[in-house]
Design a protein around this motif. Structure first.
Motif, PDB file in Angstrom:
ATOM      1  N   THR A 267       0.484  14.603  -8.698  1.00 41.64           N
ATOM      2  CA  THR A 267      -0.691  15.468  -8.718  1.00 41.64           C
ATOM      3  C   THR A 267      -1.910  14.730  -9.257  1.00 41.64           C
ATOM      4  OG1 THR A 267       0.727  17.374  -9.042  1.00 41.64           O
ATOM      5  CG2 THR A 267      -1.594  17.677  -9.523  1.00 41.64           C
ATOM      6  N   SER A 268      -1.730  13.953 -10.329  1.00 41.39           N
ATOM      7  CA  SER A 268      -2.872  13.227 -10.889  1.00 41.39           C
ATOM      8  C   SER A 268      -3.414  12.204  -9.895  1.00 41.39           C
ATOM      9  CB  SER A 268      -2.494  12.551 -12.204  1.00 41.39           C
ATOM     10  OG  SER A 268      -1.479  11.598 -11.999  1.00 41.39           O
ATOM     11  N   HIS A 269      -2.542  11.582  -9.108  1.00 47.47           N
ATOM     12  CA  HIS A 269      -3.002  10.629  -8.091  1.00 47.47           C
ATOM     13  C   HIS A 269      -3.794  11.334  -7.012  1.00 47.47           C
ATOM     14  CE1 HIS A 269       0.497   8.005  -9.455  1.00 47.47           C
ATOM     15  NE2 HIS A 269      -0.581   7.320  -9.740  1.00 47.47           N
ATOM     16  N   ILE A 270      -3.336  12.509  -6.623  1.00 45.16           N
ATOM     17  CA  ILE A 270      -4.023  13.251  -5.565  1.00 45.16           C
ATOM     18  C   ILE A 270      -5.437  13.597  -6.003  1.00 45.16           C
ATOM     19  CG2 ILE A 270      -4.026  15.432  -4.279  1.00 45.16           C
ATOM     20  CD1 ILE A 270      -0.918  15.185  -4.273  1.00 45.16           C
ATOM     21  N   GLU A 271      -5.601  14.002  -7.264  1.00 46.28           N
ATOM     22  CA  GLU A 271      -6.941  14.306  -7.777  1.00 46.28           C
ATOM     23  C   GLU A 271      -7.820  13.059  -7.754  1.00 46.28           C
ATOM     24  OE1 GLU A 271      -8.344  17.235  -8.374  1.00 46.28           O
ATOM     25  OE2 GLU A 271      -6.445  18.037  -7.615  1.00 46.28           O
ATOM     26  N   ASP A 272      -7.267  11.910  -8.120  1.00 45.71           N
ATOM     27  CA  ASP A 272      -8.033  10.660  -8.077  1.00 45.71           C
ATOM     28  C   ASP A 272      -8.461  10.346  -6.649  1.00 45.71           C
ATOM     29  OD1 ASP A 272      -7.718  10.326 -10.807  1.00 45.71           O
ATOM     30  OD2 ASP A 272      -6.032   8.929 -10.615  1.00 45.71           O
ATOM     31  N   ILE A 273      -7.570  10.551  -5.706  1.00 41.85           N
ATOM     32  CA  ILE A 273      -7.881  10.280  -4.293  1.00 41.85           C
ATOM     33  C   ILE A 273      -8.985  11.216  -3.819  1.00 41.85           C
ATOM     34  CG2 ILE A 273      -6.969  10.397  -1.941  1.00 41.85           C
ATOM     35  CD1 ILE A 273      -4.245   9.467  -3.189  1.00 41.85           C
TER      36      ILE A 273
ATOM     37  N   HIS B 192       6.932  -8.334  11.049  1.00 38.07           N
ATOM     38  CA  HIS B 192       7.278  -6.933  10.851  1.00 38.07           C
ATOM     39  C   HIS B 192       7.853  -6.389  12.148  1.00 38.07           C
ATOM     40  CE1 HIS B 192       4.385  -7.320   7.503  1.00 38.07           C
ATOM     41  NE2 HIS B 192       5.213  -6.471   6.931  1.00 38.07           N
ATOM     42  N   ALA B 193       8.938  -5.647  12.046  1.00 41.61           N
ATOM     43  CA  ALA B 193       9.566  -5.074  13.234  1.00 41.61           C
ATOM     44  C   ALA B 193       8.630  -4.100  13.917  1.00 41.61           C
ATOM     45  CB  ALA B 193      10.878  -4.390  12.866  1.00 41.61           C
ATOM     46  N   ASP B 194       7.828  -3.388  13.142  1.00 38.91           N
ATOM     47  CA  ASP B 194       6.857  -2.463  13.711  1.00 38.91           C
ATOM     48  C   ASP B 194       5.475  -3.097  13.684  1.00 38.91           C
ATOM     49  OD1 ASP B 194       6.616  -2.405  10.967  1.00 38.91           O
ATOM     50  OD2 ASP B 194       6.629  -0.229  10.797  1.00 38.91           O
ATOM     51  N   SER B 195       5.368  -4.295  14.279  1.00 39.74           N
ATOM     52  CA  SER B 195       4.149  -5.092  14.178  1.00 39.74           C
ATOM     53  C   SER B 195       2.956  -4.448  14.876  1.00 39.74           C
ATOM     54  CB  SER B 195       4.380  -6.505  14.711  1.00 39.74           C
ATOM     55  OG  SER B 195       4.766  -6.459  16.058  1.00 39.74           O
ATOM     56  N   VAL B 196       3.170  -3.349  15.608  1.00 41.46           N
ATOM     57  CA  VAL B 196       2.037  -2.669  16.223  1.00 41.46           C
ATOM     58  C   VAL B 196       1.229  -1.911  15.171  1.00 41.46           C
ATOM     59  CG1 VAL B 196       3.102  -2.467  18.499  1.00 41.46           C
ATOM     60  CG2 VAL B 196       3.447  -0.663  16.822  1.00 41.46           C
ATOM     61  N   LEU B 197       1.819  -1.691  13.984  1.00 41.23           N
ATOM     62  CA  LEU B 197       1.104  -1.025  12.908  1.00 41.23           C
ATOM     63  C   LEU B 197       0.270  -2.037  12.137  1.00 41.23           C
ATOM     64  CD1 LEU B 197       3.908   1.253  11.399  1.00 41.23           C
ATOM     65  CD2 LEU B 197       2.117   1.904  13.013  1.00 41.23           C
ATOM     66  N   SER B 198      -0.903  -1.618  11.695  1.00 41.63           N
ATOM     67  CA  SER B 198      -1.737  -2.488  10.867  1.00 41.63           C
ATOM     68  C   SER B 198      -1.124  -2.580   9.475  1.00 41.63           C
ATOM     69  CB  SER B 198      -3.160  -1.925  10.767  1.00 41.63           C
ATOM     70  OG  SER B 198      -3.157  -0.754   9.963  1.00 41.63           O
ATOM     71  N   ARG B 199      -1.604  -3.532   8.695  1.00 43.60           N
ATOM     72  CA  ARG B 199      -1.108  -3.681   7.318  1.00 43.60           C
ATOM     73  C   ARG B 199      -1.352  -2.392   6.523  1.00 43.60           C
ATOM     74  NH1 ARG B 199      -3.189  -6.838   2.254  1.00 43.60           N
ATOM     75  NH2 ARG B 199      -1.248  -7.070   1.146  1.00 43.60           N
ATOM     76  N   GLY B 200      -2.532  -1.806   6.694  1.00 40.03           N
ATOM     77  CA  GLY B 200      -2.860  -0.561   6.006  1.00 40.03           C
ATOM     78  C   GLY B 200      -1.929   0.572   6.389  1.00 40.03           C
ATOM     79  N   GLU B 201      -1.604   0.670   7.685  1.00 42.82           N
ATOM     80  CA  GLU B 201      -0.681   1.717   8.139  1.00 42.82           C
ATOM     81  C   GLU B 201       0.706   1.524   7.544  1.00 42.82           C
ATOM     82  OE1 GLU B 201      -2.487   2.839  12.524  1.00 42.82           O
ATOM     83  OE2 GLU B 201      -1.408   0.952  12.265  1.00 42.82           O
ATOM     84  N   ARG B 202       1.156   0.257   7.436  1.00 35.09           N
ATOM     85  CA  ARG B 202       2.465  -0.001   6.823  1.00 35.09           C
ATOM     86  C   ARG B 202       2.460   0.383   5.352  1.00 35.09           C
ATOM     87  NH1 ARG B 202       1.870  -4.687   9.866  1.00 35.09           N
ATOM     88  NH2 ARG B 202       1.416  -5.909   8.009  1.00 35.09           N
ATOM     89  N   ILE B 203       1.353   0.096   4.645  1.00 38.74           N
ATOM     90  CA  ILE B 203       1.253   0.451   3.228  1.00 38.74           C
ATOM     91  C   ILE B 203       1.284   1.963   3.058  1.00 38.74           C
ATOM     92  CG2 ILE B 203      -0.303   0.450   1.232  1.00 38.74           C
ATOM     93  CD1 ILE B 203      -1.188  -2.388   2.184  1.00 38.74           C
ATOM     94  N   VAL B 204       0.513   2.670   3.878  1.00 39.95           N
ATOM     95  CA  VAL B 204       0.481   4.137   3.790  1.00 39.95           C
ATOM     96  C   VAL B 204       1.856   4.706   4.083  1.00 39.95           C
ATOM     97  CG1 VAL B 204      -0.428   6.230   4.887  1.00 39.95           C
ATOM     98  CG2 VAL B 204      -1.983   4.369   4.264  1.00 39.95           C
ATOM     99  N   ARG B 205       2.533   4.192   5.096  1.00 38.01           N
ATOM    100  CA  ARG B 205       3.875   4.678   5.438  1.00 38.01           C
ATOM    101  C   ARG B 205       4.839   4.490   4.270  1.00 38.01           C
ATOM    102  NH1 ARG B 205       6.688   2.929  10.977  1.00 38.01           N
ATOM    103  NH2 ARG B 205       5.215   4.473  11.726  1.00 38.01           N
ATOM    104  N   ARG B 206       4.750   3.326   3.601  1.00 42.48           N
ATOM    105  CA  ARG B 206       5.629   3.028   2.479  1.00 42.48           C
ATOM    106  C   ARG B 206       5.335   3.934   1.282  1.00 42.48           C
ATOM    107  NH1 ARG B 206       5.205  -2.210   3.214  1.00 42.48           N
ATOM    108  NH2 ARG B 206       3.469  -2.465   1.811  1.00 42.48           N
ATOM    109  N   MET B 207       4.053   4.290   1.086  1.00 49.80           N
ATOM    110  CA  MET B 207       3.653   5.074  -0.081  1.00 49.80           C
ATOM    111  C   MET B 207       3.750   6.583   0.150  1.00 49.80           C
ATOM    112  SD  MET B 207       0.357   2.873  -1.309  1.00 49.80           S
ATOM    113  CE  MET B 207       0.022   3.955  -2.668  1.00 49.80           C
ATOM    114  N   ARG B 208       3.852   7.008   1.393  1.00 51.00           N
ATOM    115  CA  ARG B 208       3.841   8.439   1.704  1.00 51.00           C
ATOM    116  C   ARG B 208       4.886   9.192   0.880  1.00 51.00           C
ATOM    117  NH1 ARG B 208       3.461   8.558   7.267  1.00 51.00           N
ATOM    118  NH2 ARG B 208       1.241   8.823   6.992  1.00 51.00           N
ATOM    119  N   GLY B 209       4.471  10.275   0.268  1.00 52.78           N
ATOM    120  CA  GLY B 209       5.374  11.117  -0.504  1.00 52.78           C
ATOM    121  C   GLY B 209       5.571  10.677  -1.942  1.00 52.78           C
ATOM    122  N   GLN B 210       4.905   9.612  -2.376  1.00 50.40           N
ATOM    123  CA  GLN B 210       5.109   9.115  -3.720  1.00 50.40           C
ATOM    124  C   GLN B 210       3.974   9.462  -4.680  1.00 50.40           C
ATOM    125  OE1 GLN B 210       6.318   5.023  -3.905  1.00 50.40           O
ATOM    126  NE2 GLN B 210       7.526   5.181  -2.051  1.00 50.40           N
ATOM    127  N   ALA B 211       2.916  10.104  -4.178  1.00 55.28           N
ATOM    128  CA  ALA B 211       1.775  10.422  -5.044  1.00 55.28           C
ATOM    129  C   ALA B 211       2.107  11.600  -5.965  1.00 55.28           C
ATOM    130  CB  ALA B 211       0.556  10.771  -4.189  1.00 55.28           C
TER     131      ALA B 211
END
Length: 77
Positions: free
Chosen positions: A61-67, A40-59
């Motif tokens: 309303t129903s997902h937010i309630e589940d979270i 990964h070019a941004d290998s300083v990020l953890s796998r979880g951080e990369r997943i969150v970055r990729r998913m940001r803005g895609q939730a």
């Protein structure tokens, strides 16, 4: 695996999943002795951080309630 005329290869889905690569990720190809490594070019990020970055803005309303429910349940333990 075959290298195409443009110098591209396809990383098999099982390996993409195992190492956390997804469409749109920036990668680096590094010479490592007689081998090449794909990282990964941004290998300083953890796998979880990369997943969150990729998913940001895609939730939705129903997902937010589940979270919120999941977070509330975790704090109750």
């Amino acid at each position: 695996m075959r290298l195409n005329s443009r110098g591209q290869v396809t990383i098999p889905p099982a390996l993409r999943d195992r190492f956390g690569f997804a469409e749109g990720d920036e990668v680096e190809v590094i010479a490592d002795g007689d081998s090449l490594r794909i990282i990964h070019a941004d290998s300083v990020l953890s796998r979880g951080e990369r997943i969150v970055r990729r998913m940001r803005g895609q939730a939705t309303t129903s997902h937010i309630e589940d979270i919120r429910k999941l977070l509330h349940d975790e704090r109750a333990d």
